[in-house]
Design an enzyme around this catalytic site. Structure first.
Site, PDB file in Angstrom:
ATOM      1  N   ALA A 232       3.055  -1.209   9.337  1.00  0.00           N
ATOM      2  CA  ALA A 232       2.856   0.030   8.663  1.00  0.00           C
ATOM      3  C   ALA A 232       1.659  -0.328   7.574  1.00  0.00           C
ATOM      4  O   ALA A 232       1.767   0.758   6.775  1.00  0.00           O
ATOM      5  CB  ALA A 232       4.023   0.373   7.787  1.00  0.00           C
ATOM      6  N   ALA A 233       0.921  -1.063   7.455  1.00  0.00           N
ATOM      7  CA  ALA A 233      -0.208  -1.275   6.591  1.00  0.00           C
ATOM      8  C   ALA A 233      -1.195  -0.032   6.991  1.00  0.00           C
ATOM      9  O   ALA A 233      -1.577   0.728   5.899  1.00  0.00           O
ATOM     10  CB  ALA A 233      -1.104  -2.810   6.966  1.00  0.00           C
ATOM     11  N   GLY A 234      -1.532   0.420   8.216  1.00  0.00           N
ATOM     12  CA  GLY A 234      -2.028   1.485   8.434  1.00  0.00           C
ATOM     13  C   GLY A 234      -1.372   2.767   8.090  1.00  0.00           C
ATOM     14  O   GLY A 234      -2.227   3.691   7.645  1.00  0.00           O
ATOM     15  N   ASP A 235      -0.291   2.855   8.065  1.00  0.00           N
ATOM     16  CA  ASP A 235       0.470   4.130   7.469  1.00  0.00           C
ATOM     17  C   ASP A 235       0.202   4.241   6.155  1.00  0.00           C
ATOM     18  O   ASP A 235       0.055   5.337   5.557  1.00  0.00           O
ATOM     19  CB  ASP A 235       2.084   3.815   7.948  1.00  0.00           C
ATOM     20  CG  ASP A 235       2.152   3.917   9.452  1.00  0.00           C
ATOM     21  OD1 ASP A 235       1.606   4.364  10.349  1.00  0.00           O
ATOM     22  OD2 ASP A 235       3.191   3.249   9.881  1.00  0.00           O
TER      23      ASP A 235
HETATM   24  O1  RIB Z   1       3.118   1.622  12.058  1.00  0.00           O
HETATM   25  C1  RIB Z   1       4.259   1.069  11.957  1.00  0.00           C
HETATM   26  C2  RIB Z   1       5.515   1.715  12.718  1.00  0.00           C
HETATM   27  O2  RIB Z   1       5.161   1.384  13.998  1.00  0.00           O
HETATM   28  C3  RIB Z   1       6.673   1.109  12.612  1.00  0.00           C
HETATM   29  O3  RIB Z   1       7.675   1.340  11.659  1.00  0.00           O
HETATM   30  C4  RIB Z   1       7.481   1.421  13.964  1.00  0.00           C
HETATM   31  O4  RIB Z   1       8.550   2.237  14.005  1.00  0.00           O
HETATM   32  C5  RIB Z   1       6.424   1.664  15.084  1.00  0.00           C
HETATM   33  O5  RIB Z   1       6.384   3.183  15.224  1.00  0.00           O
END
Ligand code: RIB
Length: 312
Positions: free
Chosen positions: A257-260
């Protein structure tokens, strides 16, 4: 009142920590196992919600959960950081999305996603909640719900005058019509290769390779291509200008989730009136903080933590 809307996935992340990934036919023993709330859409909504707590910028989530016991947990976790979940529908015929995640020593991850209710969030289902985008300033999209829904959300966002930030993950070739409906498309290095139909490679891109890739997507209709380059930071090419933001030096324990975190940080800073130059740096710091802790949503930092890192 300004708001950021996220249209995308919600997942239950089933996460195993292990010394190294198994090879074909091999069994390895994991170190620990945790369930975390995740999903690229929900992660971006959660991260933006936490960054924007006690500000006048609000965050909404549009997506879908299943008819299982985890569905309420996924929504409540978002609500806990002030994210409005009126746009999160339920498809009781299927389960909520699930991601099986392995985290190797050093923080590198491998992820298998089973879409569940994210996969049945089709354009018709989206249309029943799309009025929630009417007063959005920014709309964040990813590719864990059907591509037609992403397309419909991008069109609706543009019709509402919102800026569209598309995270092309998990990566797939994108039609020019979708690229043209975005203000920022934000691949990481491997996603950039996939968008360009190039062979996968673990070798980091040089800045000039990233630039060449970005130029190719600009020619296909993208307005800005912002490439997330891990330890090399991030760089933007396009209408908003060229910027290269160096990475912050941290000890990664989990890169999930670094990109998120990056996209949420970018949107949160832009929604608060920052320029792209400073918003990109804020986004790098948000991603850097997120990799220092385990899990997707539990790892997302507060604004105060991000600002403290930026002062170092
Ligand atoms: O970007 C990370 C996410 O990718 C995780 O939380 C997982 O659910 C996948 O969708």
């Amino acid at each position: 009142m300004k708001h950021i809307a996220v249209v995308g996935s919600l997942n239950v992340d089933s996460v195993v920590g292990l010394a190294r990934f198994p090879g074909p036919g091999e069994t390895v023993v994991g170190r620990d196992h945790n369930l975390f709330p995740g999903g690229k859409g929900a992660n971006q909504a959660f991260a933006a919600g936490r960054l924007l707590m006690n500000t006048d910028v609000h965050v909404r989530m549009l997506g879908q959960v299943g008819g299982d016991a985890h569905a309420d947990w996924l929504r409540q976790n978002l609500a806990q950081v002030g994210v409005n979940t009126d746009g999160v529908l339920v498809d009781a015929a299927v389960s909520s999305g699930v991601a099986i995640i392995g985290i190797e020593d050093g923080g590198q991850n491998r992820i298998i996603v089973v879409p569940g209710a994210n996969g049945t969030f089709n354009p018709q289902r989206f249309a029943s909640v799309h009025a929630l985008l009417d007063d959005a300033a920014f709309v964040l999209l990813q590719l864990e719900v059907p591509l037609e829904t992403v397309h419909a959300a991008a069109r609706k966002a543009r019709a509402c005058g919102a800026a569209v930030i598309l995270d092309p993950a998990p990566a797939t070739a994108l039609p020019a019509s979708l690229l043209g409906a975005t203000d920022f498309v934000t691949p990481n290095e491997s996603e950039l290769r996939t968008l360009l139909n190039q062979a996968p490679s673990e070798a980091p891109l040089t800045l000039s390779q990233a630039q060449a890739g970005a130029q190719a997507l600009l020619q296909q209709g993208a307005r800005n291509v912002l490439v997330k380059m891990g330890g090399q930071g991030a760089a933007n090419w396009g209408e908003a200008g060229h910027f290269h933001w160096p990475a912050f030096d941290v000890n990664p324990v989990d890169t999930t989730a670094a990109g998120d975190a990056f996209n949420a940080g970018l949107a949160a800073a832009l929604a608060q009136g920052q320029t792209l130059a400073t918003a990109g740096r804020f986004a790098c710091a948000t991603a850097a903080m997120a990799v220092t802790r385990k899990g997707a949503q539990p790892a997302m930092p507060t604004r105060q933590e991000v600002e403290a890192l930026m002062r170092t």
